[in-house]
Structures are given as structure tokens and as C-alpha cells.
Design a protein around this motif. Sequence first.
Motif, mmCIF file in Angstrom:
data_model
loop_
_atom_site.group_PDB
_atom_site.id
_atom_site.type_symbol
_atom_site.label_atom_id
_atom_site.label_comp_id
_atom_site.label_asym_id
_atom_site.label_seq_id
_atom_site.Cartn_x
_atom_site.Cartn_y
_atom_site.Cartn_z
ATOM 1 N N LYS A 190 11.021 54.781 4.851
ATOM 2 C CA LYS A 190 9.815 55.303 5.497
ATOM 3 C C LYS A 190 9.951 55.268 7.019
ATOM 4 N N LYS A 191 10.524 54.184 7.543
ATOM 5 C CA LYS A 191 10.704 54.060 8.993
ATOM 6 C C LYS A 191 11.691 55.110 9.502
ATOM 7 N N LEU A 192 12.745 55.377 8.740
ATOM 8 C CA LEU A 192 13.702 56.410 9.131
ATOM 9 C C LEU A 192 13.008 57.769 9.240
ATOM 10 N N GLY A 193 12.050 58.005 8.363
ATOM 11 C CA GLY A 193 11.289 59.246 8.446
ATOM 12 C C GLY A 193 10.470 59.326 9.716
ATOM 13 N N GLN A 194 9.872 58.206 10.093
ATOM 14 C CA GLN A 194 9.024 58.182 11.276
ATOM 15 C C GLN A 194 9.833 58.247 12.564
ATOM 16 N N VAL A 195 11.001 57.578 12.574
ATOM 17 C CA VAL A 195 11.776 57.443 13.810
ATOM 18 C C VAL A 195 12.701 58.629 14.038
ATOM 19 N N ARG A 196 13.396 59.080 12.978
ATOM 20 C CA ARG A 196 14.375 60.142 13.189
ATOM 21 C C ARG A 196 14.207 61.350 12.252
ATOM 22 N N GLY A 197 13.089 61.372 11.525
ATOM 23 C CA GLY A 197 12.796 62.556 10.727
ATOM 24 C C GLY A 197 13.539 62.656 9.416
ATOM 25 N N THR A 198 14.151 61.552 8.961
ATOM 26 C CA THR A 198 14.834 61.559 7.674
ATOM 27 C C THR A 198 13.818 61.782 6.550
ATOM 28 N N THR A 199 14.116 62.707 5.667
ATOM 29 C CA THR A 199 13.242 63.023 4.543
ATOM 30 C C THR A 199 13.761 62.322 3.301
ATOM 31 N N THR A 200 12.870 61.697 2.537
ATOM 32 C CA THR A 200 13.276 61.021 1.309
ATOM 33 C C THR A 200 12.506 61.564 0.113
ATOM 34 N N VAL A 201 13.254 61.900 -0.937
ATOM 35 C CA VAL A 201 12.657 62.254 -2.224
ATOM 36 C C VAL A 201 13.159 61.238 -3.233
ATOM 37 N N MET A 202 12.231 60.541 -3.880
ATOM 38 C CA MET A 202 12.582 59.385 -4.703
ATOM 39 C C MET A 202 11.970 59.474 -6.095
ATOM 40 N N VAL A 203 12.812 59.321 -7.102
ATOM 41 C CA VAL A 203 12.330 59.150 -8.477
ATOM 42 C C VAL A 203 12.125 57.666 -8.729
#
Length: 230
Positions: A190-203
Motif C-alpha cells: 500500500k505504501k509503495l502505491g502511495q509513494v511511487r505509484g506501484t499498483t497491486t492486484v491481490m487474490v
Amino acid sequence: MTDDPPVTVVGLNHWFGTGEASKQAIFDVNLTVKRGSLTVLMGPSGSGKTTLLTLMGCLRDVQDGSVRLLGHELNGADRALNEALRRRLGFIFQAHNLHGSLTAVQNVLMGLLVHGALDHERQMAAARHALTLVGLADRMNYLPANLSGGQKQRVAVARALVGNPDVVFADEPTAALDRESGATVVNMLKKLGQVRGTTTVMVTHDNRILDLADRVVTLEDGRIVRDTAP
């Protein structure tokens, strides 16, 4: 970087088998994933979650409908494009798939080999940093046989993240982790998404982490039946 959403799925259908043995697993799925978000796919076993994940992550060929990944159409994509896109992705699976003869830091280094942009010293520094982030600074030189199940999974997480991927596709990444370790991994994503825009899709089947998700998409029998996106 393109302004397109990192993942867009339109009218997606998928079958397993051929002829009379063919069975449809995905039915007319439409989904747009926002950049930097943490999207969770939920549903009972056999609902199509992992199939959808692997189609979005160019691990299966798109048969019918459209999947656009990082601005590229996957339906009809050739091997070269698929391989180029995979270099921009991170994958975390329930089976950690570590090399038994390599130490933790060597396993993480494997995640950088596809990039080839850094010299060995910088690759090693990046691998050590990734392991430190997942709480394994004191286990870097351990072989997988000397690590617990949860520690092995954290090595796999570090390996997926070390190359700073644009999108992380994760299949049950917290299944082998206790509550605290699982929350640490998901918070990191989640932090990677906020800091550098990494998108995560998780099952996941892990209800403990739902509060950390930006969006929860529920599948049943290959169809999206609920979606918390506004």
C-alpha cells in the motif's frame, strides 16, 4: 509514463479445454484498476480469481475480450511483448518458489536478473534493502531449508519488489504469514502505491487485510458480483 490506467479489462471471457470438454471460467468481466491502488480479488474457490489475475499479468493468453496492461493490448500480443511487460511486473505466489540452493539474498537477486541495468554491487545493495524492508535483515545468508514458511514467503515478497515493478500481481501472498507479518506485507504494498505509484492486484481469502484494500472485487462463478469501487 502513460496516463492510461495500468490495467483495463473489457468483455473478458476465458475457457479451459477444447471442444465438448471446454468449460468457461470467466464471463464478460469488465474492470479498470487505478494507478497506485491496492485492489483485492475475493471469492470462493473456483470463482475465477486466479485465472483473472494470470490473464491480467500476461501469464495466460487472452482468448476473447480485451486486457490492456501498461498501455499495451494483450489479446494477440506476441511473445516478445509479453516478456517485455513481465519485466515491469512483480509476482508473488502462495507457493514461494524459492531456489533451494540459493540463500535469501541470492534468491532476491534473481528478481533483478531480468533487468540487467545495475552493476552487481548496486544489485546486492537493492536485494539487502528489500530483505530489510520485510524484516529479514538477520536471515540474508540463510538457505530456504533453514527458514520458516512465513520467512520464505517474505523472501518471495522481497524478490517481487526489488525491481520496483509498475504492477504487482499477488496470489494469496499472506496465506503462510501470521497476522502481524501479513499486515506488514500488505502495508508495504500500500505504501509503495502511495509513494511511487506501484499498483497491486491481490487474490486473497484473508479477511484480516480487507480494511487495508482500496477496493474489493468479489467474483462468483467467473463473474464479478460485487465491487466496492465508487
